[in-house]
Design a protein around this motif. Structure first.
Motif, PDB file in Angstrom:
ATOM      1  N   THR A  10       0.817  -1.213   0.000  1.00 31.45           N
ATOM      2  CA  THR A  10       0.000   0.000   0.000  1.00 31.45           C
ATOM      3  C   THR A  10       0.848   1.260   0.000  1.00 31.45           C
ATOM      4  O   THR A  10       0.581   2.210  -0.753  1.00 31.45           O
ATOM      5  N   ILE A  11       1.882   1.301   0.830  1.00 31.59           N
ATOM      6  CA  ILE A  11       2.655   2.534   0.954  1.00 31.59           C
ATOM      7  C   ILE A  11       3.410   2.849  -0.335  1.00 31.59           C
ATOM      8  O   ILE A  11       3.523   4.015  -0.734  1.00 31.59           O
ATOM      9  N   VAL A  12       3.901   1.834  -1.034  1.00 31.66           N
ATOM     10  CA  VAL A  12       4.604   2.080  -2.296  1.00 31.66           C
ATOM     11  C   VAL A  12       3.635   2.573  -3.363  1.00 31.66           C
ATOM     12  O   VAL A  12       3.915   3.544  -4.079  1.00 31.66           O
ATOM     13  N   SER A  13       2.484   1.935  -3.485  1.00 28.25           N
ATOM     14  CA  SER A  13       1.532   2.334  -4.522  1.00 28.25           C
ATOM     15  C   SER A  13       0.973   3.728  -4.268  1.00 28.25           C
ATOM     16  O   SER A  13       0.851   4.541  -5.190  1.00 28.25           O
ATOM     17  N   MET A  14       0.656   4.048  -3.014  1.00 24.32           N
ATOM     18  CA  MET A  14       0.049   5.341  -2.712  1.00 24.32           C
ATOM     19  C   MET A  14       1.062   6.470  -2.791  1.00 24.32           C
ATOM     20  O   MET A  14       0.731   7.586  -3.219  1.00 24.32           O
TER      21      MET A  14
END
Length: 369
Positions: A10-14
């Motif tokens: 999640t943190i990489v995509s967002m």
């Protein structure tokens, strides 16, 4: 432990919503961005599923320990150093970009080098913490920031200024063949799983990853939003005029919640928090790769004392980031980020497939024993 894996995804995509990924996709909006995103969704999801198979075959082991099982030190050390550099560059690009954004939108009177130095100090401290502490930091950062970010993203689709005709116009160019730059940018949204190159050390022997269908669901939503929403706000032509397109897009939105009116300030503060968490996390991963090159290196999940090597390596990473930012301008940063994304595509495919082959061999050994 399932949630920690999805925290990394999640943190990489967002986070890439605010970086160069939307800009690179938008530049090819007429010439292959749509097909590049479709291809990235397919290959990115496949790479993520293959990597989860590797995790299952080597529970409790990071990539340095996996390579050490099969190859001597003189072979693994250069490879680990190279992978550490790849992780370090990704976080430094993010931190440098946000220093520029803070200087431009929040505090234009302060030099971006000063801002970057302060951010680097915070990230150096976070990177030196233990592996277990770092995954807890990621959890807290996402819990505090992601709900508000998702609220803003969903409200953007209901904004009266969003031009759906412009978005549908661009969608009609899906027949154009993919382009390397666009594909490299889009597939990076699916690479959050790579954080478990180190964090797989936290998994117990009976670990089973569930709900893998969330990977394409979350990443595709962020990818589509990061590409189409700016087009809907700025039009098919004007959208290509902005480097940090989502900062301008957020400035086009308002909210009617008392003093929370201009979305851009809230949006930048939320993403500032995520950028600090991401950089500290990725610098920790890079640090662990560099430490594996040292003689008699022994991985520790939660040591009682912070090793001196953590401080030395993390300080070098922070100093190198500040010096590089001083030497390069924004155009050179963009060129560096583009070339790094293309190189990362090749490294990712080779690394994941090679680890997958090793995991098949490891599974065969377990069955034979």
């Amino acid at each position: 432990m399932n949630r920690y894996f999805y925290y990394c995804v999640t943190i990489v995509s967002m986070l890439n919503l605010m970086m160069f990924v939307p800009y690179l996709l938008i530049q090819d909006r007429y010439t292959g961005a749509i097909s590049s995103m479709l291809l990235a969704a397919l290959i990115g999801t496949t790479m993520a599923f293959l990597f989860t198979f590797v995790m299952k075959a080597f529970p409790g082991k990071g990539v340095p320990e996996i390579f050490a099982m099969y190859f001597p030190k003189w072979v693994t050390a250069p490879l680990m150093f190279f992978l550490g550099c790849m992780y370090f560059i990704s976080a430094s690009i993010v931190l440098n970009g946000f220093a520029v954004l803070i200087n431009r939108f929040l505090n234009p009177d302060t030099s971006s080098i000063v801002v970057l130095s302060l951010l680097s100090l915070a990230c150096v401290y976070g990177a030196t913490r233990s592996t277990l502490t770092n995954i807890f930091i990621v959890e807290m950062g996402l819990i505090l920031n992601v709900p508000l970010i998702l609220m803003i993203l969903f409200k953007s689709y209901r904004n009266s200024n969003l031009d759906w005709d412009a978005m549908l116009t661009i969608a009609q160019y899906w027949r154009n063949p993919p382009k390397l730059n666009s594909y490299a940018a889009a597939v990076y949204l699916f690479t959050g799983y790579s954080g478990y190159a180190i964090f797989n050390r936290l998994n117990p022997p009976n670990f089973r990853l569930r709900y893998r269908w969330l990977i394409p669901l979350v990443c595709c939503f962020i990818m589509v939003t990061s590409f189409f929403v700016p087009i809907g706000f700025h039009g098919t032509e004007a959208v290509a005029s902005y480097l940090y397109v989502w900062s301008v897009t957020a400035d086009s939105m308002t909210m009617e919640y008392g003093f929370l009116e201009r979305v851009v300030f809230i949006f930048l503060l939320l993403y500032l928090n995520l950028s600090l968490v991401y950089t500290a996390n990725v610098w920790h991963i890079a640090m662990e790769f560099f430490k594996s090159c040292l003689p008699k290196a022994k991985p520790q999940i939660d040591p009682e004392r912070t090793p001196l090597s953590n401080w030395v390596i993390a300080c070098i990473l922070g100093l190198f980031t500040v010096v590089t930012s001083y030497l390069l301008d924004e155009k050179q940063d963009l060129r560096l980020a583009t070339n790094w994304l293309i190189l990362r595509v090749c490294v990712e495919v080779i690394s994941v497939l090679f680890l997958f082959v090793l995991s098949i061999g490891a599974g065969g050994k377990k069955q034979s024993t």
